[in-house]
Structures are given as structure tokens and as C-alpha cells.
Design a protein around this motif. Structure first.
Motif, PDB file in Angstrom:
ATOM      1  N   THR A   3      -3.312  -0.132   5.855  1.00  9.55           N
ATOM      2  CA  THR A   3      -4.048   0.986   5.791  1.00  9.55           C
ATOM      3  C   THR A   3      -4.166   1.828   5.383  1.00  9.55           C
ATOM      4  N   SER A   5      -4.179   4.353   3.111  1.00 13.49           N
ATOM      5  CA  SER A   5      -3.513   4.377   2.104  1.00 13.49           C
ATOM      6  C   SER A   5      -3.422   3.156   1.201  1.00 13.49           C
ATOM      7  N   SER A   8      -6.987   3.064   0.029  1.00  9.07           N
ATOM      8  CA  SER A   8      -7.015   4.189  -0.906  1.00  9.07           C
ATOM      9  C   SER A   8      -7.065   3.931  -2.534  1.00  9.07           C
ATOM     10  N   ALA A   9      -5.868   3.359  -2.278  1.00  6.96           N
ATOM     11  CA  ALA A   9      -4.992   2.976  -3.721  1.00  6.96           C
ATOM     12  C   ALA A   9      -5.057   1.792  -4.482  1.00  6.96           C
ATOM     13  N   GLU A  28      -4.262   9.567  -6.792  1.00  6.61           N
ATOM     14  CA  GLU A  28      -4.298   9.569  -5.227  1.00  6.61           C
ATOM     15  C   GLU A  28      -2.628  10.933  -4.756  1.00  6.61           C
ATOM     16  N   ILE A  30      -0.280  12.023  -5.020  1.00  5.82           N
ATOM     17  CA  ILE A  30       1.617  11.375  -4.182  1.00  5.82           C
ATOM     18  C   ILE A  30       2.075  11.415  -5.517  1.00  5.82           C
ATOM     19  N   THR A  34       6.589   7.139  -3.638  1.00  7.27           N
ATOM     20  CA  THR A  34       5.710   6.499  -3.002  1.00  7.27           C
ATOM     21  C   THR A  34       4.752   5.952  -3.104  1.00  7.27           C
ATOM     22  N   ILE A  38       3.755   1.957  -2.024  1.00  6.37           N
ATOM     23  CA  ILE A  38       2.300   1.316  -1.909  1.00  6.37           C
ATOM     24  C   ILE A  38       2.183   0.293  -2.690  1.00  6.37           C
TER      25      ILE A  38
END
Length: 86
Positions: A3, A5, A8-9, A28, A30, A34, A38
Motif C-alpha cells: 500500500t 503507507s 512510504s515507510a 512519517e 504517524i 500505527t 505498518i
């Protein structure tokens, strides 16, 4: 799948890693719970791994695995193909 997210991580760990979970959450923007979810998903896919702290049983830092580097290359390659078509 990967995904936005998760990607991105993964990218943040690639660029700034090895990273603690707290550092990843901060970069991030977040919440720590969360980022824990992830990272769990990234670990399940074999894209990141934790480095153990010599002073205790907990993971201290995350790093991108060879499989994770392969996924980054795959995504970047696909982005280049799309960009060239424009």
C-alpha cells in the motif's frame, strides 16, 4: 500488496535507516501504534528486519532487507516506465 503507507515507510527506512520505531513514526508523522502495525506488515512480507539491541531482547532498529531493496527497485522501475510514457 504494498500500500502507499507501506511503501512510504519502506522508503523512509531505506533513506534514513537503520531506524528505531519511534524515529520512523516521527519521520512519517504517524502515531507509534500505527507505525508498529505498518512495520509488522513490512516484516511479514520480508521487506524490513529488526536489528536486536545487545543490551536487551527488544528490537532497536529497523533495516531494509535484500527483498525490500528488490521491491524498491521494482517500484522505481515501474515509475520510470510510466514517466517515459508521458
Amino acid at each position: 500488496g504494498l500500500t502507499p503507507s507501506l511503501l512510504s515507510a519502506l522508503a523512509v527506512v531505506h533513506v534514513h535507516g537503520p531506524l528505531t520505531l519511534g524515529s520512523l513514526a516521527q519521520l512519517e508523522g504517524i502515531a507509534p501504534p500505527t507505525v508498529t502495525k505498518i512495520v509488522g506488515k513490512l516484516q511479514d512480507q520480508g521487506l524490513v528486519a529488526g536489528l536486536k539491541d545487545e543490551s536487551g531482547p527488544l528490537l532497536s532498529h529497523l533495516r531494509v532487507t535484500p527483498q525490500g531493496f528488490g521491491k524498491i527497485d521494482e517500484v522505481l522501475g515501474a515509475a520510470l516506465v510510466i514517466a517515459r510514457r508521458r
